[in-house]
Design a protein around this motif. Sequence first.
Motif, PDB file in Angstrom:
ATOM      1  N   VAL A  69     -10.546  -0.998 -18.073  1.00  0.00           N
ATOM      2  CA  VAL A  69      -9.269  -0.639 -17.456  1.00  0.00           C
ATOM      3  C   VAL A  69      -9.403   0.798 -16.970  1.00  0.00           C
ATOM      4  N   ASN A  70      -9.150   1.035 -15.695  1.00  0.00           N
ATOM      5  CA  ASN A  70      -9.400   2.356 -15.093  1.00  0.00           C
ATOM      6  C   ASN A  70      -8.120   2.979 -14.543  1.00  0.00           C
ATOM      7  N   ILE A  71      -7.842   4.191 -14.962  1.00  0.00           N
ATOM      8  CA  ILE A  71      -6.781   5.000 -14.350  1.00  0.00           C
ATOM      9  C   ILE A  71      -7.384   6.353 -14.001  1.00  0.00           C
ATOM     10  N   VAL A 112       0.856  -1.180   0.000  1.00  0.00           N
ATOM     11  CA  VAL A 112       0.000   0.000   0.000  1.00  0.00           C
ATOM     12  C   VAL A 112       0.895   1.234   0.000  1.00  0.00           C
ATOM     13  N   THR A 113       0.908   1.931  -1.102  1.00  0.00           N
ATOM     14  CA  THR A 113       1.695   3.154  -1.230  1.00  0.00           C
ATOM     15  C   THR A 113       0.966   4.291  -0.527  1.00  0.00           C
ATOM     16  N   ALA A 114       1.678   5.051   0.273  1.00  0.00           N
ATOM     17  CA  ALA A 114       1.053   6.172   0.973  1.00  0.00           C
ATOM     18  C   ALA A 114       0.662   7.248  -0.030  1.00  0.00           C
ATOM     19  N   PRO A 115      -0.586   7.711   0.004  1.00  0.00           N
ATOM     20  CA  PRO A 115      -0.992   8.758  -0.930  1.00  0.00           C
ATOM     21  C   PRO A 115      -0.477  10.120  -0.491  1.00  0.00           C
ATOM     22  N   SER A 116      -0.488  11.054  -1.418  1.00  0.00           N
ATOM     23  CA  SER A 116      -0.227  12.456  -1.113  1.00  0.00           C
ATOM     24  C   SER A 116      -1.473  13.230  -1.510  1.00  0.00           C
ATOM     25  N   ALA A 117      -1.383  14.531  -1.624  1.00  0.00           N
ATOM     26  CA  ALA A 117      -2.559  15.309  -2.026  1.00  0.00           C
ATOM     27  C   ALA A 117      -3.028  14.899  -3.420  1.00  0.00           C
ATOM     28  N   ARG A 118      -2.087  14.517  -4.270  1.00  0.00           N
ATOM     29  CA  ARG A 118      -2.395  14.055  -5.627  1.00  0.00           C
ATOM     30  C   ARG A 118      -1.864  12.646  -5.791  1.00  0.00           C
ATOM     31  N   TYR A 119      -2.716  11.732  -6.264  1.00  0.00           N
ATOM     32  CA  TYR A 119      -2.278  10.350  -6.463  1.00  0.00           C
ATOM     33  C   TYR A 119      -3.149   9.656  -7.495  1.00  0.00           C
ATOM     34  N   TRP A 120      -2.592   8.606  -8.075  1.00  0.00           N
ATOM     35  CA  TRP A 120      -3.312   7.782  -9.040  1.00  0.00           C
ATOM     36  C   TRP A 120      -4.058   6.652  -8.329  1.00  0.00           C
ATOM     37  N   LEU A 121      -5.212   6.308  -8.850  1.00  0.00           N
ATOM     38  CA  LEU A 121      -5.930   5.095  -8.452  1.00  0.00           C
ATOM     39  C   LEU A 121      -6.102   4.228  -9.696  1.00  0.00           C
ATOM     40  N   PHE A 157     -29.059   7.551 -14.964  1.00  0.00           N
ATOM     41  CA  PHE A 157     -28.931   7.288 -13.528  1.00  0.00           C
ATOM     42  C   PHE A 157     -28.295   5.921 -13.306  1.00  0.00           C
ATOM     43  N   TYR A 158     -27.351   5.888 -12.383  1.00  0.00           N
ATOM     44  CA  TYR A 158     -26.715   4.641 -11.940  1.00  0.00           C
ATOM     45  C   TYR A 158     -26.692   4.643 -10.416  1.00  0.00           C
ATOM     46  N   PRO A 159     -27.622   3.933  -9.777  1.00  0.00           N
ATOM     47  CA  PRO A 159     -27.595   3.832  -8.316  1.00  0.00           C
ATOM     48  C   PRO A 159     -26.738   2.650  -7.891  1.00  0.00           C
ATOM     49  N   ARG A 160     -25.837   2.867  -6.958  1.00  0.00           N
ATOM     50  CA  ARG A 160     -24.996   1.766  -6.471  1.00  0.00           C
ATOM     51  C   ARG A 160     -25.252   1.563  -4.991  1.00  0.00           C
ATOM     52  N   LEU A 161     -25.896   0.455  -4.665  1.00  0.00           N
ATOM     53  CA  LEU A 161     -26.267   0.148  -3.281  1.00  0.00           C
ATOM     54  C   LEU A 161     -25.456  -1.026  -2.752  1.00  0.00           C
ATOM     55  N   GLY A 162     -24.287  -1.233  -3.300  1.00  0.00           N
ATOM     56  CA  GLY A 162     -23.438  -2.338  -2.864  1.00  0.00           C
ATOM     57  C   GLY A 162     -21.976  -1.937  -2.840  1.00  0.00           C
ATOM     58  N   ARG A 163     -21.144  -2.897  -2.529  1.00  0.00           N
ATOM     59  CA  ARG A 163     -19.718  -2.673  -2.303  1.00  0.00           C
ATOM     60  C   ARG A 163     -18.990  -2.204  -3.560  1.00  0.00           C
ATOM     61  N   THR A 164     -18.210  -1.136  -3.424  1.00  0.00           N
ATOM     62  CA  THR A 164     -17.214  -0.755  -4.416  1.00  0.00           C
ATOM     63  C   THR A 164     -15.993  -0.223  -3.687  1.00  0.00           C
ATOM     64  N   MET A 165     -14.887  -0.207  -4.409  1.00  0.00           N
ATOM     65  CA  MET A 165     -13.642   0.355  -3.884  1.00  0.00           C
ATOM     66  C   MET A 165     -13.299   1.615  -4.687  1.00  0.00           C
ATOM     67  N   GLU A 166     -12.440   2.418  -4.130  1.00  0.00           N
ATOM     68  CA  GLU A 166     -12.128   3.693  -4.771  1.00  0.00           C
ATOM     69  C   GLU A 166     -11.519   3.521  -6.163  1.00  0.00           C
ATOM     70  N   TRP A 167     -10.719   2.479  -6.366  1.00  0.00           N
ATOM     71  CA  TRP A 167     -10.133   2.283  -7.697  1.00  0.00           C
ATOM     72  C   TRP A 167     -11.175   1.850  -8.723  1.00  0.00           C
TER      73      TRP A 167
END
Length: 251
Positions: free
Chosen positions: A101-103, A73-82, A199-209
């Motif tokens: 593929v998400n950046i 786990v790389t420590a984030p800074s004010a600006r970081y990639w996910l 509209f896209y409602p998300r009522l379940g688990r997601t992660m930031e990436w």
Amino acid sequence: MRELMNLAVRLVEEAAAVIMAVRAAGFAVDAKADATPVTVADTRAEALIVAGLRAAAPEIPVIAEEEVAAGRVTAPSARYWLVDPLDGTREFAAGRDEFAVNIGLIDGGAPVLGAVASPALGEVHFGLVGQGAWRRRAGAEARIAARRAPPEGLTVFASRHYADDPRLAEFLAQYQVAHLTNIGSALKFLRLAEGVADFYPRLGRTMEWDTAAPQAVLEAAGGAVLTRAGQPLRYGKPGWKNPDFFAWGLR
């Protein structure tokens, strides 16, 4: 920022080619510690992306899904990639085309840049919040924009894996829904950004990436991603976990 966007677009395109090569050759599906699936396509695509980001912009930390799963786990800074190298691994493993593929680039807790490749569809969507969003397909590039919902009702895109969740039907009962489609991966955000859904409602688990890159594309196209409290979905949360959220076109 334009140089960073070009970098992200190039890397999602290169990762898409790696993923499609794995798909053509065949692959095994393994399980991570959290029981979610992973394939060699995930790991190869991530290795390409993180190496490219760190070489081109070493001052910007990279938080990548498979590295985090492996305990790095790389420590984030004010600006970081996910980075999510293969969003929709379950769809990929099932032979469907709904994977991406998400950046995404986070600045001050907000997504500001996103690039999303849809390898099986031959599409790349990208955007800079405040500057616009675009789609590249079949060698042609076009600007995209979210739409205001038509009078006949909302076109809703929802998760394939939560299609039978009774909470979704109960939640949507408060809206006038003209069409409901269940699909996987970041494609739901992208259809809103293109102005073909509302509209896209998300009522379940997601992660930031999972969400950083497509949220940036949607917001660059004029849409919004809000929490239950009506606040913009933000980043840098404990464990990289998102709450329920609601993605909208123009409101």
